[in-house]
Design an enzyme around this catalytic site. Sequence first.
Site, PDB file in Angstrom:
ATOM      1  N   GLU A 353      37.713  44.169  34.751  1.00  0.00           N
ATOM      2  CA  GLU A 353      38.238  42.868  35.178  1.00  0.00           C
ATOM      3  C   GLU A 353      37.234  42.193  36.118  1.00  0.00           C
ATOM      4  O   GLU A 353      37.196  40.975  36.224  1.00  0.00           O
ATOM      5  CB  GLU A 353      39.605  43.035  35.872  1.00  0.00           C
ATOM      6  CG  GLU A 353      40.403  41.739  35.929  1.00  0.00           C
ATOM      7  CD  GLU A 353      41.859  41.921  36.345  1.00  0.00           C
ATOM      8  OE1 GLU A 353      42.763  41.639  35.546  1.00  0.00           O
ATOM      9  OE2 GLU A 353      42.091  42.369  37.492  1.00  0.00           O
ATOM     10  N   HIS A 384      37.835  68.119  24.318  1.00  0.00           N
ATOM     11  CA  HIS A 384      38.509  68.485  23.065  1.00  0.00           C
ATOM     12  C   HIS A 384      38.955  67.246  22.298  1.00  0.00           C
ATOM     13  O   HIS A 384      39.822  67.336  21.437  1.00  0.00           O
ATOM     14  CB  HIS A 384      39.688  69.406  23.373  1.00  0.00           C
ATOM     15  CG  HIS A 384      39.245  70.670  24.043  1.00  0.00           C
ATOM     16  ND1 HIS A 384      38.771  71.749  23.335  1.00  0.00           N
ATOM     17  CD2 HIS A 384      39.123  70.991  25.360  1.00  0.00           C
ATOM     18  CE1 HIS A 384      38.422  72.715  24.201  1.00  0.00           C
ATOM     19  NE2 HIS A 384      38.618  72.265  25.430  1.00  0.00           N
ATOM     20  N   LYS A 512      48.264  34.670  29.047  1.00  0.00           N
ATOM     21  CA  LYS A 512      49.495  34.449  29.816  1.00  0.00           C
ATOM     22  C   LYS A 512      50.100  33.092  29.447  1.00  0.00           C
ATOM     23  O   LYS A 512      51.302  32.959  29.250  1.00  0.00           O
ATOM     24  CB  LYS A 512      49.183  34.425  31.319  1.00  0.00           C
ATOM     25  CG  LYS A 512      48.979  35.772  31.955  1.00  0.00           C
ATOM     26  CD  LYS A 512      48.886  35.594  33.463  1.00  0.00           C
ATOM     27  CE  LYS A 512      48.383  36.833  34.157  1.00  0.00           C
ATOM     28  NZ  LYS A 512      48.178  36.650  35.584  1.00  0.00           N
TER      29      LYS A 512
HETATM   30  O1  F6P Z   1      46.677  39.591  34.975  1.00  0.00           O
HETATM   31  C1  F6P Z   1      45.711  40.116  35.819  1.00  0.00           C
HETATM   32  C2  F6P Z   1      46.176  40.179  37.232  1.00  0.00           C
HETATM   33  O2  F6P Z   1      46.092  38.940  37.814  1.00  0.00           O
HETATM   34  C3  F6P Z   1      45.373  41.209  38.016  1.00  0.00           C
HETATM   35  O3  F6P Z   1      44.196  40.708  38.508  1.00  0.00           O
HETATM   36  C4  F6P Z   1      46.368  41.607  39.052  1.00  0.00           C
HETATM   37  O4  F6P Z   1      46.018  42.810  39.661  1.00  0.00           O
HETATM   38  C5  F6P Z   1      47.626  41.690  38.236  1.00  0.00           C
HETATM   39  O5  F6P Z   1      47.526  40.623  37.319  1.00  0.00           O
HETATM   40  C6  F6P Z   1      48.914  41.604  38.995  1.00  0.00           C
HETATM   41  O6  F6P Z   1      49.010  40.421  39.723  1.00  0.00           O
HETATM   42  P1  F6P Z   1      50.085  40.237  40.844  1.00  0.00           P
HETATM   43  O7  F6P Z   1      49.866  41.266  41.886  1.00  0.00           O
HETATM   44  O8  F6P Z   1      49.880  38.843  41.355  1.00  0.00           O
HETATM   45  O9  F6P Z   1      51.441  40.397  40.208  1.00  0.00           O
END
Ligand code: F6P
Length: 554
Positions: A353, A384, A512
């Site tokens: 990431e 394995h 998203k």
């Molecule tokens: O979707 C990625 C992300 O933004 C990560 O960088 C982060 O750790 C995770 O989602 C969770 O985000 P949050 O803590 O804001 O729920």
Amino acid sequence: MSNLTQSNTWKTLEEHYGEISESHMRDMFAEDPQRFEKFSLKLNDILFDYSKNIIDSKTMEQLYQLANDCDMGRWIQRMFDGEPINQTEHRAVLHTALRNKSGEAVMVDGEDVMPAVLAVQQRVKKLAEAIRTRSWRGYYNQPITDVVNIGIGGSNLGPLMVTEALRPYSLHDLNIHYVSNIDENHINDTLEKLNPGTTFFIIASKSFTTQDTMVNAETARQWHINAAGDDRNIDKHFCAVSSNVKAAVEFGIDENNVFQMWDWVGGRYSLWSAISLPIVIAIGQENFDELLRGAYEADVHFKNAPLNKNIPVTMAMLGIWYNNFFGAQATAVLPYDQHLHKFPAYMQQADMESNGKSVDRQGQVVDYSTGPVLFGEIGISGQHAFFQLLHQGTKLVPADILAPVSNIKCIARHHRALMSNVFAQAEALMKGRTEEEAYAELVAAGMDEGEIKALLPNKIFTGNRPTSTFLFNSLSPATLGSLIALYEHKIFVQGIIWNINSFDQWGVELGKKLASGILQELDDNEPTLSHDSSTNGLINYYKELRLKNKGESA
Ligand code: F6P
């Protein structure tokens, strides 16, 4: 053409690659008895042996030169000084402040953040102690037996990995559970064994908007209300960790039960913040302080050690060497400590990431390879499963091996066998097996010439497969803290070399956004036509079967 690939040092490294890429580590070891001493470094009890890499002194000189050309020292300083080096989000990058044991101020926008950091740590400690000592009581006055952390990504992987890693330091009559998947099987499977009156939830979300976490949090809340009769006792059973205090309060969590984090802590670097609450509940504040101390010691080393004695810089530059000169696409992390079984998953987010980027700090598409595919598994299990490819596949996969010299509850028979594998795998990957050696073995096994001829090519191992090995005394909280921090800084150094921002994650946004549009389309059973034919086809097949299943169950 980028400045990076046009630089003199880069070109020197390209030429040098041409010279060294045909050399074999076998010969390098034979020629230089000092190779291990030359190419290993130490931080406290952690030994970092990088001598089983396809390098010589010139390689390392030029790699350090490249780091120097990229102004590494200045960048390290900028990060520790709280400059807004996460430039796309205009944020400082200060997870190091959360483990700052120097007693010195850390300034962000003219303000020392340390008093607020320490105040939140105190609040975390207080809640954790109340739960650990059984003085925190649920709605029918029972002590808490189970803590459920609801979060995903950095709000899950860090605490989960550390809780597992430090299991021997944990209370045994208090269970910590982690729920991350929006698939209801995850929360259902977790809650079906639990008693609502003795269960405490931590809603961990930096943004407090992440769909997966919010949906799970609502299910948990409803589960609690169904059992308790109403929501009057929510404050006895729920807390939140977030930088979005307002949203947590709107969700129904008492403001006194909200633990703040800051926008200068990235999600994947947040296990040092109040996101650590389940860790502190599991292992207690003293052990958690040790974890912080270990990380702080790695920070001090990273800040002060010269580039050529600096472990994270060395780790990073070896990665650059394989990624950008050998064209390696992947890298493996192989812990030989069962308690580190979540370490590869944690590192996957930390690394991929952070450095899975293709646009540089100036907004230009890069013309060189950036972050590798990182994968891994407990080394013994990997042996394995996928080690075949590491030994004899067509791809070069540099690997890190991590192993403890002793285990807390060490049974010598187990541990020696484990360690024999650590040493053997690294040696086998480096040395391989020559045709002559393979031939001699087959002759010794009594095979005739015909059989030998057929089998021989399969028995040859080219070797020259790079590994770096971390050996440490035992997986103590301090050692774990140091190891994590070394990897965090390695990622940072590589980001600087590649001139990318390792601290944003725009690549997770598109999926998203599309998911929230598609979610609405799933409300009805009308055919969906607004996407490409594959996406429409999949959605419509889902709708069809969903309808049919409903019919069957009705
Ligand atoms: O979707 C990625 C992300 O933004 C990560 O960088 C982060 O750790 C995770 O989602 C969770 O985000 P949050 O803590 O804001 O729920």
